[in-house]
Design an enzyme around this catalytic site. Structure first.
Site, PDB file in Angstrom:
ATOM      1  N   GLY A 262       4.863 -11.196 -10.520  1.00  0.00           N
ATOM      2  CA  GLY A 262       5.157 -11.921  -9.286  1.00  0.00           C
ATOM      3  C   GLY A 262       3.937 -12.039  -8.409  1.00  0.00           C
ATOM      4  O   GLY A 262       3.601 -13.104  -7.920  1.00  0.00           O
ATOM      5  N   GLU A 768      -2.826  -2.490  -5.649  1.00  0.00           N
ATOM      6  CA  GLU A 768      -3.520  -3.387  -4.727  1.00  0.00           C
ATOM      7  C   GLU A 768      -4.791  -2.747  -4.176  1.00  0.00           C
ATOM      8  O   GLU A 768      -5.713  -3.458  -3.765  1.00  0.00           O
ATOM      9  CB  GLU A 768      -2.570  -3.781  -3.598  1.00  0.00           C
ATOM     10  CG  GLU A 768      -1.422  -4.651  -4.087  1.00  0.00           C
ATOM     11  CD  GLU A 768      -0.462  -5.054  -2.987  1.00  0.00           C
ATOM     12  OE1 GLU A 768      -0.287  -6.257  -2.761  1.00  0.00           O
ATOM     13  OE2 GLU A 768       0.126  -4.153  -2.350  1.00  0.00           O
TER      14      GLU A 768
END
Length: 806
Positions: A262, A768
């Site tokens: 995603g 991240e």
């Protein structure tokens, strides 16, 4: 548990709000599965093709829909002519709903529907209709044949970011994930500094390019809408569907057992979901709408382009006194999201004079939103390249410059860090990479036809916690070796990050069961609501609720067998007593309440005739090294199972301490002396992110982040035609992402850390973090190789060619 819960049968819930540092039970478990490099429990299903994704679900009498996108950048739809479809076999209907169709997708965590209305056009590719047919092929042909008449206002559209910079306006801070901030007098501090650097950096639009396209299969069971859909956040996406179609919570069920990536593009619902729901309602049959790759890139979330000003002032020794980070990003008119480029700038380095300022430009391009590591992924390109240039100007090693600017506290808020391992990451990464052996002078190492260079950059990514809930059930299962299994339920998703695996490890550790005795149920809105996958908070938030549900089970079993929470040990399917209990004032109060509850139960039983459950410990005797099978204890409960919930909430810790993951990226590149071609030869990353749940999945996430950095530094760029707003490179053939040949051997170091302020598991997000700074490390290596600074990304050979050394 309340007094009422102790009297009347209910599902007990262990709740925790992170208002103070907490201990973790993982240090007292016997399995020690958390942290181990366990293979993915869902791996066999995926590699054998048995893990069903949304587009692979089939319902009887299913039809297929293909979206029709606008061919102008701005204007209005005047008419949609479907007569050309009359001769196409298999066409069922062209479905339109100008009021309810989504104009664009929604942002993550939002509970309201995204902007609706398909008649007014705001960007090229905006969905305006869906063609439904008996086959996908017929629907595709029909979508291409639909004739749409527009009132074309493209000449008035904002299509050139550079030209629109003069129209930049203030952002809506209430809808953003960062805020403008000023400490001291930054502009004066810059003017007074003996050493300064001031640069503008430009980063382009990017697209998530997830392997699985957005897809939704919708069908209705009477007035209930059921959606098999590809979304990262089920609980909030369900609320968006409810709001878009004016349905209540009992009328919507969303299912996403497996999501094929995603990276932010599936945080909120996208146009295909509402189109499928409306079409299914009109036709009274299931409808699958799967976006084509161009549609995914044209009508789902992209990363905004940015122009960033970095200004740094320091003394002759490199000690920073002033740090300015001003950013301009873009979005559709009236949309609140802005790229939070300076998230890490607030706290990464020292400096009493600080400024973070955001502005936004309105553009007629698809929606800008969160793409993996929103803010830091592009913001740290600017900051870390500027730091490297400052180090060169001062003739200081880039690591030493960062060491001299290590803050004792968050300099923007004057609060302590929960933990901060930036220096440790730089030191361990540098040693593994061989940083001390690098050639510090640019354009000084030529091997054959290739200039060789090395670079580094710091990494950081803020850590957060979201409210989440989960249910854990222990039940007798004679098919299992130990006669018992645990079923874990939460609507949390697995988007390829390993949720099924790491949550199984958490439950197995706390309940003392093998990993194959855990059944993990995820991705269904009928299950307890979780944070969803996004923002690097999914594992921490959802995992903590699972942790608490399992702890509640432990507490209940302890009470059942006459032990205390601190004296029960669950291991290999058996219950044992360990240590001695140290009663607290709370324990004494609880014992008093329990006695009152038992007395009240007796009175209720006498008056009502109900046989309310009582604590019965007479059959369990733990004197000596005695143990009892967990399966036998669970068999004593009604229906031979025991359930509990866990609920986690953020609290004061998020404001009292700066929480972040830190790291350092190192890169070596080769630049061809004639063509300017860039090749990444090797990369090393060292990252600290609290306790690591699984070394395999964590390392894999770091690999992915570093690969993202390669793409961001060297190739990824969404290109819009500045005349009509058309997306020029809307497929994976022309939107270049790193492939195997572009990715060298990646080396990842997971720096040990324990952070009791984050959550009861002491973990932080990591994937991240690895992205943040990765692109800057490569850019700095390119400078070291050929002596050319590039301020407009990606770094393509044409930006080097005319400045290459002789």
């Amino acid at each position: 548990m309340s007094l009422l819960d102790s009297v009347l049968p209910s599902e007990p819930t262990k709740k925790m709000t992170m208002n103070e540092p907490v201990d973790s039970s993982f240090t007292n478990t016997t399995n020690n599965l958390v942290g181990k490099a366990i293979n993915r429990v869902d791996g066999p299903l995926k590699v054998s093709g048995q893990a069903p994704y949304s587009a692979e679900i089939y319902r009887d009498n299913q039809a297929y829909g293909v979206l029709v996108g606008a061919k102008i950048a701005k204007g209005h739809v005047e008419s949609i002519d479907s007569s050309a479809l009359d001769d196409i076999p298999g066409i069922i209907k062209v479905v339109t709903d100008p009021k309810h169709f989504l104009r664009n997708p929604q942002q993550g965590t939002a509970t309201k529907a995204p902007t609706q209305g398909a008649s007014e056009i705001f960007y090229h590719g905006q969905p305006i209709a869906v063609v439904v047919a008996e086959t996908f092929e017929a629907a595709t042909e029909g979508a291409q044949a639909v004739r749409v008449t527009y009132k074309d206002e493209t000449e008035q559209a904002a299509l050139d970011f550079a030209k629109e910079l003069s129209n930049a306006h203030e952002v809506n801070e209430k809808e953003g994930s960062d805020k403008n901030a000023v400490n001291g007098d930054p502009e004066q501090g810059l003017a007074d500094s003996p050493v300064t650097i001031e640069r503008f950096y430009h980063t382009p639009n990017q697209t998530s390019a997830a392997m699985e396209p957005h897809a939704t299969l919708a069908y209705w069971e009477e007035d209930k809408l059921i959606l098999y859909t590809s979304n990262q956040m089920i609980a909030s996406c369900k609320q968006q569907i409810m709001d878009a179609l004016d349905l209540n919570k009992d009328q919507v069920q969303m299912i996403a057992h497996y999501v094929g990536g995603g990276f932010g593009s599936k945080l909120g619902i996208a146009p295909e979901s509402i189109a499928a729901a409306i079409a299914a309602k009109e036709l009274d049959r299931p409808v699958l709408v799967c976006m084509t790759r161009p549609q995914v890139m044209e009508a789902t979330v992209k990363r905004s382009n940015t122009r960033q000003r970095i200004a740094i002032g320091c003394d002759e020794q490199g000690v920073i006194n002033t740090l300015i980070h001003d950013s301009i990003s873009s979005n559709l008119p009236d949309e609140g999201f802005f790229e939070p480029s300076a998230l890490s700038t607030h706290y990464l380095y020292r400096g009493e004079n600080r400024q973070v300022n955001y502005q936004q430009v309105d553009m007629n391009q698809l929606l800008s939103g969160s793409m993996r590591a929103p803010g830091e992924a592009v913001g740290m390109i600017a900051l870390e390249c500027a730091m490297d240039e400052l180090a060169t100007q001062l003739d200081i090693d880039p690591i030493e410059l960062r060491r001299r600017n290590e803050p004792e506290k968050d300099p923007s808020q004057d609060i302590p860090f929960s933990t901060r391992q930036l220096i440790a990451c730089m030191e361990q990464g540098a040693e593994r990479f061989g940083w001390s052996e690098r050639n510090a002078k640019p354009a000084s190492q030529l091997e054959g036809d290739w200039w060789i260079g090395t670079g580094m950059a710091a990494s950081s990514r803020g850590n957060s916690l979201q409210q989440s809930e989960a249910r854990a059930t222990l039940q007798v299962d004679k098919s299992k070796e130990l006669g018992v299994k645990a079923v874990i339920e939460t609507d949390m998703t697995d988007i390829g990050t390993g949720s099924y695996t790491v949550f199984s490890q958490v439950a197995a550790d706390l309940l003392g069961l093998p990993i194959d005795h855990i059944e993990m149920k995820l991705g269904d809105s009928e299950l307890p609501p979780a944070s969803g996958s996004g923002g690097s908070f999914g594992a921490a938030s959802s995992g903590s609720s699972i942790y608490l549900a399992c702890e509640q089970l432990r507490d209940m079993i302890a009470a059942k067998v006459g032990l205390y929470a601190d004296t029960i040990q669950l291991g290999n399917g058996y219950i044992k007593q360990v240590g001695t209990h140290n009663p607290s004032k709370t324990d004494t109060a609880i014992e008093t309440v329990k006695g009152q509850a038992e007395s009240l139960k007796d009175k209720i039983s006498e008056k009502t005739g109900l046989a309310l459950p009582k604590s019965d410990t007479s059959k369990y005797d733990f004197d000596g090294p005695k143990s009892y099978a967990l399966a036998e204890v669970i068999a004593d409960y009604d229906e031979q199972k025991l359930s509990a919930k866990g609920q986690i909430k953020p609290g004061k810790n998020g404001k009292s301490h700066r929480q972040a993951s830190f790291g350092a990226n190192f890169a070596e590149v080769a630049v061809h002396k004639v063509t300017g071609e860039i090749r990444v030869k090797r990369m090393t990353g060292a990252f600290a992110a609290g306790r690591i749940l699984n070394h395999n999945t964590a390392t894999s996430q770091c690999y992915g982040g570093m690969v993202f950095g390669i793409g961001s530094a060297l190739m990824e760029e969404v290109i819009h035609d500045k005349r009509d707003g058309r997306l020029c490179n809307h497929d994976l053939a022309e939107y270049h992402v790193p492939v195997n040949a572009d990715v060298p051997q990646l080396d990842v170091i997971l720096v040990e850390e324990d952070d009791p302020y984050t959550n009861p598991m002491h973990i932080k997000g990591i994937g991240e973090t690895a992205i943040s700074g990765a692109a800057a490390a490569i850019a700095n290596a390119v400078y070291n190789a050929v002596g050319v600074r590039v301020y407009e990304f990606p770094i393509t050979l044409d930006k080097l060619l005319y400045e290459m050394p002789e």
